[in-house]
Motif scaffolding. Structure first.
Motif, PDB file in Angstrom:
ATOM      1  N   ARG A  54       0.861  -1.183   0.000  1.00 22.43           N
ATOM      2  CA  ARG A  54       0.000   0.000   0.000  1.00 22.43           C
ATOM      3  C   ARG A  54       0.895   1.230   0.000  1.00 22.43           C
ATOM      4  O   ARG A  54       1.941   1.246   0.657  1.00 22.43           O
ATOM      5  N   LEU A  86      -1.640  10.095 -10.162  1.00 24.81           N
ATOM      6  CA  LEU A  86      -2.475   9.232  -9.313  1.00 24.81           C
ATOM      7  C   LEU A  86      -3.943   9.629  -9.422  1.00 24.81           C
ATOM      8  O   LEU A  86      -4.825   8.772  -9.411  1.00 24.81           O
ATOM      9  N   PRO A  89      -6.270   7.987 -13.198  1.00 25.14           N
ATOM     10  CA  PRO A  89      -5.942   6.605 -13.571  1.00 25.14           C
ATOM     11  C   PRO A  89      -6.175   6.305 -15.051  1.00 25.14           C
ATOM     12  O   PRO A  89      -5.643   5.337 -15.583  1.00 25.14           O
ATOM     13  N   TYR A 158       4.351   1.300  -9.743  1.00 23.31           N
ATOM     14  CA  TYR A 158       4.395   2.552  -8.998  1.00 23.31           C
ATOM     15  C   TYR A 158       4.837   3.746  -9.830  1.00 23.31           C
ATOM     16  O   TYR A 158       4.437   4.863  -9.549  1.00 23.31           O
ATOM     17  N   ARG A 186      -5.675   1.316  -7.505  1.00 26.01           N
ATOM     18  CA  ARG A 186      -5.965   2.442  -6.615  1.00 26.01           C
ATOM     19  C   ARG A 186      -6.441   2.022  -5.239  1.00 26.01           C
ATOM     20  O   ARG A 186      -6.361   2.818  -4.291  1.00 26.01           O
ATOM     21  N   GLU A 187      -6.888   0.786  -5.086  1.00 31.23           N
ATOM     22  CA  GLU A 187      -7.258   0.348  -3.739  1.00 31.23           C
ATOM     23  C   GLU A 187      -6.032   0.211  -2.845  1.00 31.23           C
ATOM     24  O   GLU A 187      -6.132   0.092  -1.624  1.00 31.23           O
ATOM     25  N   VAL A 189      -3.773   2.631  -2.741  1.00 31.53           N
ATOM     26  CA  VAL A 189      -3.359   4.003  -2.440  1.00 31.53           C
ATOM     27  C   VAL A 189      -4.226   4.491  -1.280  1.00 31.53           C
ATOM     28  O   VAL A 189      -5.452   4.487  -1.347  1.00 31.53           O
TER      29      VAL A 189
END
Length: 192
Positions: A54, A86, A89, A158, A186-187, A189
């Motif tokens: 994460r 970020l 996406p 990343y 994105r889950e 982040v």
């Protein structure tokens, strides 16, 4: 038994047996054709999820790879670029960065609290200028930092990488969008 009566686990066992048969026959080409590249990419992402950390972005804009117990050391300008990508996406073309000038400026102002506002605006002007190489330099630096922290396979999720999307309008017009994206799911982040 009909197909509808097989459990997902049994279907997976059957697929595994068929894969082994194709591999023993030396026909990975048929296997790739059967699976297809889009599904292969989805499977690659699924396989990587167990190895990816994460990315926690704290209120004071520290970037921490939580599961690796490491901080990602980036300058404010690099953090601003990273936050912009970020937030998108779907990807951004470098040649269209000027459309994101205001958003990029907000991120830069937030990450560079002690910097002069005029210097920040000047830096953003360089980043969004399609004739300037500043955005490529910043993305290269971001990539280098992640490669110093992990192997290339994991790091590729990343850093900001290329994704070319082909578009067809009618039968004679084809064009390509050369998008830059961060492929990290994105889950993973976490914004604090």
């Amino acid at each position: 038994m009909s197909e509808q009566q097989y459990s997902p686990e049994e279907i997976a066992r059957q697929i595994r047996r068929l894969i082994e048969q194709l591999q023993m026959a030396g026909r990975n080409d048929l296997l790739l054709h059967a699976v297809g590249v889009p599904l292969l990419e989805e499977l690659r992402i699924e396989a990587a999820k167990g190895k990816l950390s994460r990315l926690v972005i704290t209120k004071d804009y520290r970037f921490i790879l939580e599961d690796y117990h490491q901080e990602v050391e980036l300058q404010p300008v690099h953090k601003a670029v990273y936050l912009l990508f970020l937030a998108h996406p779907e990807g951004i073309e470098f040649k269209r960065l000027a459309e994101y000038r205001e958003e990029l400026t907000r991120y830069y102002l937030a990450t560079a609290k002690m910097m002069d506002k005029e210097k920040i605006i000047e830096g953003v002007d360089h980043l969004v200028n399609p004739l300037d190489n500043a955005i490529n330099e910043k993305c290269s630096r971001i990539k280098k930092v992640f490669l110093e922290l992990m192997d290339e396979y994991r790091a590729s999720y990343y850093f900001i990488s290329s994704h070319t999307q082909k578009h067809i309008a009618g039968s004679s017009r084809i064009w390509y969008e050369r998008l830059k994206v961060i492929t990290l799911p994105r889950e993973l982040v976490v914004m604090m």
